[in-house]
Design a protein around this motif. Structure first.
Motif, PDB file in Angstrom:
ATOM      1  N   ASN A  92       0.848  -1.197   0.000  1.00 31.42           N
ATOM      2  CA  ASN A  92       0.000   0.000   0.000  1.00 31.42           C
ATOM      3  C   ASN A  92       0.881   1.244   0.000  1.00 31.42           C
ATOM      4  O   ASN A  92       1.702   1.430   0.900  1.00 31.42           O
ATOM      5  CB  ASN A  92      -0.904  -0.061   1.234  1.00 31.42           C
ATOM      6  CG  ASN A  92      -1.907   1.048   1.315  1.00 31.42           C
ATOM      7  OD1 ASN A  92      -1.891   1.809   2.258  1.00 31.42           O
ATOM      8  ND2 ASN A  92      -2.788   1.146   0.353  1.00 31.42           N
ATOM      9  N   VAL A  93       0.732   2.086  -1.019  1.00 28.04           N
ATOM     10  CA  VAL A  93       1.558   3.280  -1.209  1.00 28.04           C
ATOM     11  C   VAL A  93       0.940   4.460  -0.453  1.00 28.04           C
ATOM     12  O   VAL A  93      -0.278   4.602  -0.399  1.00 28.04           O
ATOM     13  CB  VAL A  93       1.670   3.598  -2.725  1.00 28.04           C
ATOM     14  CG1 VAL A  93       2.417   4.893  -2.976  1.00 28.04           C
ATOM     15  CG2 VAL A  93       2.335   2.437  -3.456  1.00 28.04           C
ATOM     16  N   LYS A  94       1.770   5.302   0.138  1.00 24.39           N
ATOM     17  CA  LYS A  94       1.267   6.530   0.765  1.00 24.39           C
ATOM     18  C   LYS A  94       0.621   7.393  -0.320  1.00 24.39           C
ATOM     19  O   LYS A  94       1.134   7.470  -1.446  1.00 24.39           O
ATOM     20  CB  LYS A  94       2.403   7.311   1.422  1.00 24.39           C
ATOM     21  CG  LYS A  94       3.022   6.631   2.629  1.00 24.39           C
ATOM     22  CD  LYS A  94       2.185   6.830   3.855  1.00 24.39           C
ATOM     23  CE  LYS A  94       2.955   6.400   5.095  1.00 24.39           C
ATOM     24  NZ  LYS A  94       2.214   6.624   6.313  1.00 24.39           N
ATOM     25  N   THR A 151      12.193  12.685  -2.620  1.00 22.33           N
ATOM     26  CA  THR A 151      11.018  13.462  -2.243  1.00 22.33           C
ATOM     27  C   THR A 151      11.164  14.896  -2.724  1.00 22.33           C
ATOM     28  O   THR A 151      12.139  15.572  -2.405  1.00 22.33           O
ATOM     29  CB  THR A 151      10.818  13.433  -0.718  1.00 22.33           C
ATOM     30  OG1 THR A 151      10.748  12.069  -0.293  1.00 22.33           O
ATOM     31  CG2 THR A 151       9.528  14.134  -0.334  1.00 22.33           C
ATOM     32  N   SER A 152      10.187  15.355  -3.496  1.00 21.06           N
ATOM     33  CA  SER A 152      10.200  16.734  -4.006  1.00 21.06           C
ATOM     34  C   SER A 152       9.487  17.659  -3.014  1.00 21.06           C
ATOM     35  O   SER A 152       8.782  17.205  -2.106  1.00 21.06           O
ATOM     36  CB  SER A 152       9.495  16.798  -5.362  1.00 21.06           C
ATOM     37  OG  SER A 152       8.113  16.532  -5.194  1.00 21.06           O
ATOM     38  N   LYS A 153       9.642  18.955  -3.215  1.00 25.80           N
ATOM     39  CA  LYS A 153       8.956  19.934  -2.365  1.00 25.80           C
ATOM     40  C   LYS A 153       7.447  19.801  -2.481  1.00 25.80           C
ATOM     41  O   LYS A 153       6.729  19.916  -1.492  1.00 25.80           O
ATOM     42  CB  LYS A 153       9.371  21.362  -2.752  1.00 25.80           C
ATOM     43  CG  LYS A 153      10.749  21.735  -2.299  1.00 25.80           C
ATOM     44  CD  LYS A 153      11.059  23.184  -2.662  1.00 25.80           C
ATOM     45  CE  LYS A 153      12.464  23.554  -2.234  1.00 25.80           C
ATOM     46  NZ  LYS A 153      12.792  24.936  -2.581  1.00 25.80           N
ATOM     47  N   LYS A 159       2.048  15.730   1.319  1.00 23.73           N
ATOM     48  CA  LYS A 159       2.129  14.922   2.541  1.00 23.73           C
ATOM     49  C   LYS A 159       1.586  15.720   3.724  1.00 23.73           C
ATOM     50  O   LYS A 159       0.756  15.229   4.500  1.00 23.73           O
ATOM     51  CB  LYS A 159       3.578  14.514   2.797  1.00 23.73           C
ATOM     52  CG  LYS A 159       3.814  13.764   4.100  1.00 23.73           C
ATOM     53  CD  LYS A 159       5.306  13.446   4.258  1.00 23.73           C
ATOM     54  CE  LYS A 159       5.587  12.588   5.462  1.00 23.73           C
ATOM     55  NZ  LYS A 159       5.493  13.289   6.724  1.00 23.73           N
ATOM     56  N   SER A 160       2.022  16.964   3.852  1.00 23.94           N
ATOM     57  CA  SER A 160       1.540  17.826   4.942  1.00 23.94           C
ATOM     58  C   SER A 160       0.044  18.078   4.820  1.00 23.94           C
ATOM     59  O   SER A 160      -0.675  18.089   5.830  1.00 23.94           O
ATOM     60  CB  SER A 160       2.286  19.164   4.945  1.00 23.94           C
ATOM     61  OG  SER A 160       3.646  18.969   5.206  1.00 23.94           O
ATOM     62  N   MET A 161      -0.442  18.257   3.589  1.00 20.86           N
ATOM     63  CA  MET A 161      -1.881  18.456   3.381  1.00 20.86           C
ATOM     64  C   MET A 161      -2.665  17.220   3.826  1.00 20.86           C
ATOM     65  O   MET A 161      -3.672  17.336   4.535  1.00 20.86           O
ATOM     66  CB  MET A 161      -2.178  18.760   1.908  1.00 20.86           C
ATOM     67  CG  MET A 161      -1.738  20.130   1.454  1.00 20.86           C
ATOM     68  SD  MET A 161      -1.901  20.345  -0.338  1.00 20.86           S
ATOM     69  CE  MET A 161      -3.658  20.135  -0.576  1.00 20.86           C
ATOM     70  N   CYS A 162      -2.206  16.043   3.401  1.00 24.63           N
ATOM     71  CA  CYS A 162      -2.885  14.797   3.772  1.00 24.63           C
ATOM     72  C   CYS A 162      -2.916  14.631   5.282  1.00 24.63           C
ATOM     73  O   CYS A 162      -3.951  14.287   5.869  1.00 24.63           O
ATOM     74  CB  CYS A 162      -2.210  13.596   3.125  1.00 24.63           C
ATOM     75  SG  CYS A 162      -2.426  13.470   1.338  1.00 24.63           S
TER      76      CYS A 162
END
Length: 197
Positions: A92-94, A151-153, A159-162
């Motif tokens: 399962n991918v993030k 990991t890109s900006k 990620k922070s939004m999720c």
């Protein structure tokens, strides 16, 4: 029925949510099991590759033709129907890495994902030669540790939004996200869609 799941190794937890192994037998009848839609894509390895994916309301049936696949651009709810035995292993991918692994998919449905997973044919063969799920999980960790994306900006932003959406139990508007992250709604929408698909 046997269901085992675990978290990836510590170094992979920013990229992958969990691994799970399921083994079941329908005892000769057609059996249907629900599939949870968590907005993350999966690399699914089906040992038998003999099942039907049901999706949408009213339900539409779609034969799963590949032993390494994902579900792409279909409307939930989902379930899988099978007769006989069903054995599968899933990575399962993030959600913020959906786009990294799956953005090349153009076909809706249950497309073959073997070209998207490093050494997929070798992994498929090895994982089902093992009988202990713990050994399967170790194999997945070994396979993925050298194939982590940079990991890109924008991925960090998504990620922070999720994480912020989860903290708020999904009870947040796009305007609130825009204000919180100090980015335009259009930018957040475009970036989120690009990465989460």
């Amino acid at each position: 029925m046997r269901i085992e799941k675990t978290l990836p190794s510590e170094s992979l937890r920013g990229y992958f949510e969990e691994y799970y192994f399921i083994e079941m037998d329908s005892n000769g009848a057609v059996k249907t099991i629900p599939v949870i839609d968590d907005c993350s894509y999966d690399f699914i390895f089906f040992k038998e590759a003999n099942a039907i994916l049901n999706f949408g309301h009213p339900s539409t049936a779609l034969k799963i033709k590949s032993s390494i696949f994902t579900v792409h651009n279909l409307t939930p709810p989902y379930s899988i129907s099978f007769k006989g035995s069903l054995t599968f292993f899933t990575i399962n991918v993030k959600p913020w890495y959906n786009g990294f692994f799956f953005s090349d998919l153009s076909e809706s449905g249950v497309p073959d994902a073997s070209s998207l997973f490093p050494n997929s044919k070798s992994f498929f063969k090895q994982v089902f030669e093992l009988s202990d799920p713990e050994d399967m999980f170790d194999l997945a960790n070994e396979q993925l540790k050298n194939n982590r994306p940079e990991t890109s900006k924008s991925e960090l932003l998504v990620k922070s939004m999720c994480e912020h959406i989860v903290e708020r139990s999904g009870m947040i508007s796009v305007n609130e996200l825009s204000e919180y992250f100090d980015k335009s709604r259009q930018y957040l929408n475009k970036t989120f869609k690009q990465h989460v698909l």
